[in-house]
Design a protein around this motif. Sequence first.
Motif, short mmCIF file in Angstrom:
data_model
loop_
_atom_site.label_atom_id
_atom_site.label_comp_id
_atom_site.label_asym_id
_atom_site.label_seq_id
_atom_site.Cartn_x
_atom_site.Cartn_y
_atom_site.Cartn_z
N ALA A 1 2.99 -14.80 43.92
CA ALA A 1 2.72 -14.75 42.48
C ALA A 1 2.81 -13.35 41.88
O ALA A 1 2.59 -12.35 42.54
CB ALA A 1 1.33 -15.31 42.22
N GLU B 1 1.46 -14.85 36.42
CA GLU B 1 1.08 -16.18 36.89
C GLU B 1 -0.42 -16.26 37.16
O GLU B 1 -0.99 -17.35 37.17
CB GLU B 1 1.84 -16.51 38.18
N LEU B 2 -1.05 -15.10 37.40
CA LEU B 2 -2.48 -15.06 37.70
C LEU B 2 -3.04 -13.74 37.21
O LEU B 2 -2.36 -12.72 37.23
CB LEU B 2 -2.70 -15.16 39.22
N LEU C 1 -3.64 -20.78 42.30
CA LEU C 1 -2.20 -20.91 42.06
C LEU C 1 -1.72 -22.33 42.32
O LEU C 1 -0.75 -22.78 41.70
CB LEU C 1 -1.42 -19.93 42.93
#
Length: 123
Positions: free
Chosen positions: A2, A48-49, A118
């Motif tokens: 990620a 994404e995170l 995720l």
Amino acid sequence: MAKILVCDDSAFMRMMLKKVLIEQGHEIVGEAGDGMEAVAQYEKLQPELVTMDITMPKMDGIEAVRRIHELNPVARIVMVTALGQKAIITDALRAGAADFIVKPFDPEKVASIVKKVLDLDAV
């Protein structure tokens, strides 16, 4: 792996968490030292995170989580907290955080929480 935005007012804590995440194969796309910067970086980088410290200057991590969720209701955010902040963690989870990591970091625990968060959309 990620693309992750690391947000903490402590440069040392950002460095420690980045090291753990990079060793797990993640890419650190940015970092922020306060809540306002965290929201701006999120909007610019679309990671994404996000790892988000709770206690930060200018805007705390919980308010930053709320603002990021206004930008993207499905943003994945993991709170980073010191021991003994249970009530604050509850507020953070209500604000939209998916989970939390406790300082000092246990690399295996960080790995399992990041993977779990995720994988949320894969369930």
